[in-house]
Design a protein around this motif. Structure first.
Motif, PDB file in Angstrom:
ATOM      1  N   ARG A 187       0.873  -0.985  -0.450  1.00  0.00           N
ATOM      2  CA  ARG A 187      -0.063  -0.469   0.281  1.00  0.00           C
ATOM      3  C   ARG A 187       1.112   1.199  -0.112  1.00  0.00           C
ATOM      4  N   LEU A 188       1.688   1.807  -0.845  1.00  0.00           N
ATOM      5  CA  LEU A 188       2.538   2.032  -0.851  1.00  0.00           C
ATOM      6  C   LEU A 188       1.874   3.797  -1.962  1.00  0.00           C
ATOM      7  N   SER A 189       2.490   4.867  -1.356  1.00  0.00           N
ATOM      8  CA  SER A 189       1.956   5.760  -1.720  1.00  0.00           C
ATOM      9  C   SER A 189       2.695   6.396  -2.695  1.00  0.00           C
ATOM     10  N   HIS A 190       2.619   7.221  -4.040  1.00  0.00           N
ATOM     11  CA  HIS A 190       3.240   7.689  -5.337  1.00  0.00           C
ATOM     12  C   HIS A 190       4.023   9.037  -5.122  1.00  0.00           C
ATOM     13  N   ALA A 191       4.130   9.643  -3.185  1.00  0.00           N
ATOM     14  CA  ALA A 191       5.052  10.337  -3.424  1.00  0.00           C
ATOM     15  C   ALA A 191       4.917  10.934  -1.590  1.00  0.00           C
ATOM     16  N   TYR A 192       5.744  10.647  -0.642  1.00  0.00           N
ATOM     17  CA  TYR A 192       6.501  11.123   0.264  1.00  0.00           C
ATOM     18  C   TYR A 192       6.757  12.292  -0.104  1.00  0.00           C
ATOM     19  N   LEU A 193       6.339  12.979   1.554  1.00  0.00           N
ATOM     20  CA  LEU A 193       7.766  14.058   1.871  1.00  0.00           C
ATOM     21  C   LEU A 193       7.617  14.005   3.203  1.00  0.00           C
ATOM     22  N   LEU A 238       4.272  20.161  -9.818  1.00  0.00           N
ATOM     23  CA  LEU A 238       3.114  19.739  -9.406  1.00  0.00           C
ATOM     24  C   LEU A 238       2.651  18.563  -9.918  1.00  0.00           C
ATOM     25  N   LYS A 239       2.328  18.733 -11.571  1.00  0.00           N
ATOM     26  CA  LYS A 239       1.785  18.457 -12.695  1.00  0.00           C
ATOM     27  C   LYS A 239       2.177  16.700 -12.678  1.00  0.00           C
ATOM     28  N   ILE A 240       3.192  16.616 -12.945  1.00  0.00           N
ATOM     29  CA  ILE A 240       3.600  14.940 -12.449  1.00  0.00           C
ATOM     30  C   ILE A 240       3.525  14.609 -11.148  1.00  0.00           C
ATOM     31  N   LEU A 241       3.395  15.055  -9.998  1.00  0.00           N
ATOM     32  CA  LEU A 241       2.727  14.913  -9.173  1.00  0.00           C
ATOM     33  C   LEU A 241       1.126  14.253  -8.853  1.00  0.00           C
ATOM     34  N   GLU A 242       0.274  15.175 -10.071  1.00  0.00           N
ATOM     35  CA  GLU A 242      -1.718  15.145  -9.793  1.00  0.00           C
ATOM     36  C   GLU A 242      -1.582  13.742 -10.845  1.00  0.00           C
ATOM     37  N   LYS A 300       8.044  26.346   3.693  1.00  0.00           N
ATOM     38  CA  LYS A 300       8.195  27.235   2.400  1.00  0.00           C
ATOM     39  C   LYS A 300       7.655  26.218   1.055  1.00  0.00           C
ATOM     40  N   VAL A 301       7.199  25.320   1.320  1.00  0.00           N
ATOM     41  CA  VAL A 301       6.370  23.941   0.422  1.00  0.00           C
ATOM     42  C   VAL A 301       5.264  24.701   0.064  1.00  0.00           C
ATOM     43  N   PRO A 302       4.441  25.056  -1.644  1.00  0.00           N
ATOM     44  CA  PRO A 302       2.848  25.315  -1.649  1.00  0.00           C
ATOM     45  C   PRO A 302       2.293  24.307  -1.463  1.00  0.00           C
ATOM     46  N   ALA A 303       0.801  24.480  -0.800  1.00  0.00           N
ATOM     47  CA  ALA A 303       0.351  24.200   0.055  1.00  0.00           C
ATOM     48  C   ALA A 303      -0.426  22.591  -1.054  1.00  0.00           C
ATOM     49  N   THR A 304      -0.057  23.130  -2.631  1.00  0.00           N
ATOM     50  CA  THR A 304      -0.489  22.604  -3.706  1.00  0.00           C
ATOM     51  C   THR A 304       0.603  20.278  -3.750  1.00  0.00           C
ATOM     52  N   ILE A 305       1.764  21.595  -3.377  1.00  0.00           N
ATOM     53  CA  ILE A 305       2.501  20.461  -3.322  1.00  0.00           C
ATOM     54  C   ILE A 305       2.060  19.592  -2.085  1.00  0.00           C
ATOM     55  N   LEU A 306       1.940  19.973  -1.128  1.00  0.00           N
ATOM     56  CA  LEU A 306       1.465  19.229   0.309  1.00  0.00           C
ATOM     57  C   LEU A 306       0.833  18.415   0.448  1.00  0.00           C
ATOM     58  N   SER A 307      -0.528  18.767  -0.645  1.00  0.00           N
ATOM     59  CA  SER A 307      -1.700  17.733  -0.536  1.00  0.00           C
ATOM     60  C   SER A 307      -1.490  16.563  -1.364  1.00  0.00           C
ATOM     61  N   ARG A 308      -0.868  16.672  -1.928  1.00  0.00           N
ATOM     62  CA  ARG A 308      -0.056  15.956  -3.350  1.00  0.00           C
ATOM     63  C   ARG A 308       0.308  14.858  -2.516  1.00  0.00           C
ATOM     64  N   CYS A 309       0.897  14.549  -1.231  1.00  0.00           N
ATOM     65  CA  CYS A 309       2.307  14.129  -0.559  1.00  0.00           C
ATOM     66  C   CYS A 309       1.832  12.853   1.045  1.00  0.00           C
ATOM     67  N   GLN A 310       2.153  12.070   0.213  1.00  0.00           N
ATOM     68  CA  GLN A 310       2.464  11.105   2.558  1.00  0.00           C
ATOM     69  C   GLN A 310       2.872  11.726   3.378  1.00  0.00           C
TER      70      GLN A 310
END
Length: 537
Positions: free
Chosen positions: A35-41, A139-143, A160-170
């Protein structure tokens, strides 16, 4: 070839990572269950394991035979990623690759399927350094990422990380490690490296690392040149003053002994100690004293551990919490501006001298600290030798109304009636009366050698400063607003008070006030004609 300890002992599995079990157990479970995510922060301070866990995760998702969520370390994928020969696992530093062109090239390359392993993994360190355009390109490829793609982003500055990036990461937050955990780890590494590391030295290194394992291993590596690593060896190697010397420094400050403090600082300077480090250690000691003062029991777990309870209890009765806070604020202001000064030694010396002097500050915070000290002394039944009568009229005018009233309460502390000595006759209480006009010239002569040159010149001109004694007041009336402001300075008032005490044998409160217009002396035209610079038309 020698390899640094933090590189040699970098964990290779999740089980070897210390102090971050809340993250490693979650990642292991995701690898086991697929159950892996495609993006981690990964978020956290330096040296807490962000990049290490990112590399372990990259190997675990590509491992041919994972063991309970950990990479096996033996298959071709594990060995190749560990050696850096697998081109499908890419590690980028956003600090040096932060342009939009770098991210566009990454995006164009990422759509291709991996050639050697299961997943193409991009580890982007210090991701907050990316430009706005680069974040938009990412952002486009993270979507809509391909199934074979995984991003692992790491940062020390989440804001300093935009909210649009944060919302697409675990997101996973790495916390600072406790000093005890780091100390045990250092002793284990020292044993394997056959280093003679003392437990108290390991505790000291762990505290200096401030929660980072990498910093702790780097400090241990630096101290490894000593055959026996004890606390003194750590202090000498790292360039710190040590708790004994800092304790002596604070002792001199509390004694208001500027000469002793400057001599101690000069010896530390000659030994190569950094002025900023000395002030930082002094601030750390004051912090522990302040915490112990406001929370004697609950604050024990919050102490830095640099000083034992006996040392802290020795200083606690001598300085109030307000005074400690005021001193720390002075130190922090000095440290904040030290990077901009050409001579840090002079900046540190000025800071120490100001800490030594009771009258160094004339702000409300300084006055509040001094009043709290008097309150503590009177609660213990100690009558201060120098009362709050030293607060000048200028300071009272700057106070808030309620603070001025509070200061008045301590203006002249009286003994209870049963303890007050009763004079036998009125003759015993009467002081020899001296004419007011005779006192001011004597006080002026006594104070001249002790004041700055500009004040001395003003005093020597009898017409510029009018002075007289009225009861327990020494009243000064300068002829203009400029002199009024100059004589209201705390150092001038203190010198005047000392001179008045030496002449009269009693405490006189100095009051500087504006001279009434009708009392100002005027010079006649005949008197002005004697000056060549004066011309009349």
């Amino acid at each position: 070839m020698y390899q640094a300890l933090y590189r040699k002992w970098r964990p290779k599995t999740f089980d070897e990572v210390i102090g971050q079990e809340h993250i490693t157990e979650t990642l292991k479970s995701q690898v086991r269950n697929g159950r892996l995510s495609h993006a981690y922060l990964f978020i956290g301070t330096r040296g807490t394991g962000k990049t290490t866990c990112a590399r372990i995760l990259a190997r675990a998702v590509n491992c041919e035979h994972p063991e309970d969520g950990n990479p096996c370390g033996h298959c071709a994928a594990c060995r190749g990623i560990l050696e850096g020969s697998v081109m499908d696992v890419v590690e980028l530093d956003a600090a040096s690759n932060n342009g939009v062109d770098n991210v566009r090239a990454l995006r164009e390359e990422a759509v291709f399927s991996p050639a050697e392993v299961k997943k193409r993994v991009y580890i982007i360190d210090e991701v907050h350094m990316l430009s706005t355009a680069a974040f938009n390109a990412l952002l486009k490829i993270l979507e809509e990422p391909p199934e074979h793609l995984m991003f692992i982003l790491a940062t020390t500055e989440l804001q300093k990380v935009p909210a649009t990036i944060l919302s697409r990461c675990q997101r996973h937050s790495f916390r600072r490690l406790e000093a005890e955990t780091i100390s045990r780890y250092l002793l284990t590494i020292a044993g394997r490296e056959q280093m003679n590391l003392e437990p108290d030295a390991a505790d000291l290194i762990a505290r200096l690392a401030d929660g980072g394992v990498r910093d702790a291993l780097s400090l241990l590596d630096q101290c490894a040149v000593n055959p026996r690593i004890d606390r003194d060896a750590v202090y000498q190697t790292v360039g710190l003053a040590g708790k004994k010397r800092i304790g002596e420094l604070l002792d001199g400050i509390l004694e208001h002994n500027s000469g002793k403090v400057l001599q101690l600082f000069a010896s530390l300077w000659m030994e190569g100690k950094d002025p900023a480090s000395v002030l930082t250690e002094l601030s750390s000691l004051l912090r522990d004293i302040m915490i112990l003062s406001v929370a004697p029991k609950a604050g024990l777990n919050l102490l830095s551990g640099g000083y034992d309870a006996k040392t802290l209890q020795q200083f606690s009765p001598r300085i109030s919490a307000e005074e400690a806070v005021s001193a720390m604020e002075t130190i922090q202001r000095t440290l904040g501006g030290m990077k901009d000064v050409k001579n840090p030694r002079t900046a540190a010396e000025l800071c120490l001298v100001s800490l030594c002097c009771d009258a160094a500050g004339d702000s409300v915070d300084h006055l509040r600290a001094r009043i709290s000290r008097l309150e503590e002394q009177m609660e213990r039944g100690v009558v201060p030798q120098t009362s709050v009568s030293r607060i000048s009229q200028m300071e009272r005018e700057d106070m808030l109304p309620e603070e001025s009233a509070e200061a008045e309460l301590y203006e002249a502390p009286e003994l209870p009636e049963e303890e007050a000595p009763q004079p036998e006759s009125a003759a015993e209480t009467a002081e020899p009366a001296q004419p007011d006009e005779e006192l001011w010239p004597k006080i002026r002569s006594a104070v001249l050698p002790a004041v700055p040159m500009d004040v001395r010149i003003s005093l020597e001109d009898e017409g510029r400063i009018r002075g007289y004694v009225e009861g327990n007041l020494l009243i000064l009336e300068p002829e203009n607003a400029f002199l009024l402001a100059r004589f209201q300075k705390q150092d001038v008032i203190q010198r005047m008070s000392e001179a008045a005490r030496s002449v009269t044998g009693r405490e006189l409160r100095v009051q500087v006030r504006e001279r009434k217009p009708e009392e100002r002396q005027t010079r006649s035209l005949d008197e002005l004609k004697q000056f060549k610079e004066v011309h009349f038309k």
